[in-house]
Design an enzyme around this catalytic site. Sequence first.
Site, short mmCIF file in Angstrom:
data_model
loop_
_atom_site.label_atom_id
_atom_site.label_comp_id
_atom_site.label_asym_id
_atom_site.label_seq_id
_atom_site.Cartn_x
_atom_site.Cartn_y
_atom_site.Cartn_z
N HIS A 194 -7.64 -8.61 4.55
CA HIS A 194 -7.43 -7.82 6.41
C HIS A 194 -8.76 -8.32 6.96
CE1 HIS A 194 -4.52 -5.74 4.21
NE2 HIS A 194 -4.88 -4.48 3.92
N ARG A 228 -8.55 -0.11 6.69
CA ARG A 228 -8.51 -0.21 5.42
C ARG A 228 -9.18 -1.71 4.73
NH1 ARG A 228 -4.77 3.64 4.91
NH2 ARG A 228 -5.93 6.03 4.82
N GLU A 253 -1.90 0.24 -2.07
CA GLU A 253 -1.05 1.51 -1.69
C GLU A 253 0.12 1.66 -1.18
OE1 GLU A 253 -2.03 5.67 -3.25
OE2 GLU A 253 -3.57 3.91 -2.94
N TYR A 306 -5.32 -3.29 11.09
CA TYR A 306 -5.43 -1.76 10.05
C TYR A 306 -6.57 -1.42 9.36
CZ TYR A 306 -3.78 -0.08 5.51
OH TYR A 306 -3.55 0.71 4.32
N GLU A 333 5.65 4.48 6.70
CA GLU A 333 5.55 5.53 5.91
C GLU A 333 5.64 6.57 6.82
OE1 GLU A 333 2.28 2.88 4.49
OE2 GLU A 333 3.44 2.90 6.05
N ASP A 377 2.14 0.32 4.43
CA ASP A 377 1.32 -0.63 4.64
C ASP A 377 0.68 -1.78 3.98
OD1 ASP A 377 0.18 0.95 7.00
OD2 ASP A 377 -1.26 3.06 5.98
#
Length: 690
Positions: free
Chosen positions: A344, A300, A86, A298, A9, A82
Site C-alpha cells: 500500500h 494499515r 486480514e 488505507y 466489512e 480491506d
Amino acid sequence: MSDYLVIVESPAKAKTIERYLGKKYKVKASMGHVRDLPKSQMGVDIENGYEPKYITIRGKGPVIKELKAAAKKAKKVFLAADPDREGEAIAWHLAHLLELDIHSDCRVVFNEITKEAVKQSFQHPRAINMNLVNAQQARRVLDRLVGYNISPLLWKKVKKGLSAGRVQSVALRLIIDREKEIQSFQPEEYWTIQGSFLKGTETFEAQFYGVEGKKIELKSEQDVQDILKRIKGNEFVVTSVTKKERKRSPVLPFTTSSLQQEAARKLNFRTKKTMMLAQQLYEGIDLGSEGTVGLITYMRTDSTRVSETAQQEALAYIEQTFGKEYVATEKRKEKKSANTQDAHEAIRPTSVWREPNAIKPYLSRDQYRLYKLIWERFIASQMAPAVLDTMSVELANEDVTFRATGSKIKFPGFMKVYVEGSDDQKDEQDRLLPDLVEGERVWSKDIEPRQHFTQPPPRYTEARLVKTLEELGIGRPSTYAPTLDTIQKRNYVTLENKRFVPTELGEIVLELILEFFPEILDVEFTAKMEKSLDEIEEGKVEWVKIIDEFYREFEKRLKIAEKEMKEVEIEDEPADVQCDLCGSPMVYKMGRFGKFIACSKFPECRNTKPIVKEVGVKCPRCHEGNIIERNSKKKRVFYGCDRFPTCDFVSWDKPLARPCPKCGGMLVEKKLKKDVQVQCVQCEYKEDQQ
C-alpha cells in the site's frame, strides 16, 4: 434484482461504495470476520497438518443468512474486504460460506475509497490470493498455539484470566527491562558553566567548552572552581565565527507506526483511538452535498510510497497556495527497511484539495484533528526543504573557551505547514546571536555554574514503544494497537503520566515465560517469525512448515513447564480501610473496569467499593460532603459531592480549596485548549495558571 453483489466489512464502507457504483450494484456488510477459531477449545488439529477448525462466529447467523440470500439473486458476487492479509482472509471465509470459486475473479481491492479508485478496481477483479490468506492463517494458528497452551498454565499456577501472546510478551519484556534499567541506574554528577554575554545592548548565551582549544568535561564543583580561577575580568575576545547555511528536509508521509507516534505526541491520542478515527476517515464521511467520501488512503501500511497522481496533485496545490519556491524540486527517496511491506501507499488524504478547514463542519473534533495532521504531513512531505542560517561562535578569556550557537530560519519551506513532534525536544525555532566578527570584544554579564545529574532512560510512552517494536521488526501495523491494549487489560502494566509502568503481576508472568518459554521473549526469534510470515505471503514457504518447526520445540518446553512450573501466590495490596460490613481489612482488586476495593474475606463477604479520589474541597452546596473525582460513562472526569444522591452537586471543572479573592465564591480550574485557567464560578475573576 441487482445484477451484482459487493460485500465489504462495515456499513460505513458499504454506504460510500454503493454511491460510486450505481444501481446495478448492491453493497452489503459482513460486519467484520464471519468465521474464526472457536473460543471454547484450541481449534487447531495438530495431528493433521495444523488444520484450523473454523466455526461461524456467534451472532453472525442472521448476517450470513442475509448475504447468502442476496448472493443467490445476484449474477456475480465481488468480495471487497480491506486490502491486507486480514481482508483477504475475510474474503476467503466469505467465499467458502457463499460457495464461490476462489479461483474466479471475485476479489476487488482499493487503497482508497474514492469514486475513481473504486471504479478502477472493479475493472480489474482478481482471484483470492491464497498466499495472503495463508500468512493470516499462520499468524492466527501460531498465536492460538501459544495463547491456548501457555494461558491455562498461567491460570493454574498464578491466577485466572491471564494470557500470554507472542508480541504482547515481547512488549511486556521491553517495559520491564526498561524499569530494571531505571531501578539500577546510578546518577553521575556533572557540571556546566553558562555565560550571559553583552555586545553593546544585545545579550546572548554561551556555554563553557574547554581550555586551550580542548573540550573538558566538568565532573565536580572543584573542576568548576579551577576553571573560574582561570578567567580574568569580564572581557572576552571572539576567536572564531563560523557561518553556514543548513538545509532541513521534510519528513516522509505517515506509515501506521509514525501516525500512531505523532498522534500520541501532538494530539494526546492513545494508539487504539488513532486507529479507530483513521478507520472512520478511510471508510467515508458524509460531506453534505458531496455525499459520503473516503478522506484518507488505507491506514494499515508500513510504506512511505506515494502514487504519481497524488504527488502531482500535491505539487500543483503547493505552487498555487504558497508559490513555486515552496515546491519540492528533488524527488524524495522512500524510507525502506528490510521489514517493509510495500503493498500500500503511505497514509495520505485522498485529495489535497479537500482542505481540513473546508470540511471541518462535517467532522467530529477528533476526526478533524487527525485528518488535519495527515493532510499537513503529506503536503509538507512534497514541499521544498527549509533553509536555516546557522552561526557558531567561540569566545576566549585567557585560555578558557566558551561556545555559542544560533540559527535563523532563512526560508521556511515545509516548516510553513508542518514540523514533526518529538518525545525529547521542542520544535526548531530562531535562536539568534548578535552579528559578531573575529577579534571583537564582548563582556560577560553573568557566569553561572550549574550542577546536573545524569538521568535514567525514560519509561516507554505508547509512541516510543510502538517505535521500538517497529525498529526491532516485531509485530505489524495492524498489531500494535491490540498489543498495547491487551497488556493493560491483563493488568501487566499501568499507565502513569502517559508512561508504562510494570505491575507485580506483569513481572511474575514475564519471569515464568522467560524461564520456561525463552524463545517467545527472544526479540530476534520473534522478528524472524514475522519475516517467515512475510515469506508465506510472498509464496516463498509453506505455512504448515513454519508452524511445525516452531511447534515441535514449543511442545517439548510445554511438557517441562507443566511438570516444573511452581504455583505463585500474589498477595493483594492493602487498601488501609476497614470493611464496613464485617470489619475485615479491605484490599485493592483488579476488575473488568479497572481497580476497585474489596473485602479481604471474599467470598464470605462480598463488600466492594470504588476507589475514591478526594480533591480536598468541601461541597459548596451542602457544606457537609467532600468533593471527589468521578468518571462519566464515557470515561470523562468530573467532580461531585460524595453524599450523592442526597446532594447532587456536580462540576466538569476541578474545584479549588481557596475562595475567590474578589467575592469569596468557588474557584475552579477550567481547561482551555492549551493550558488551564483559574476562574470564579460567581464573578468575572480570572487568573492564569503558572
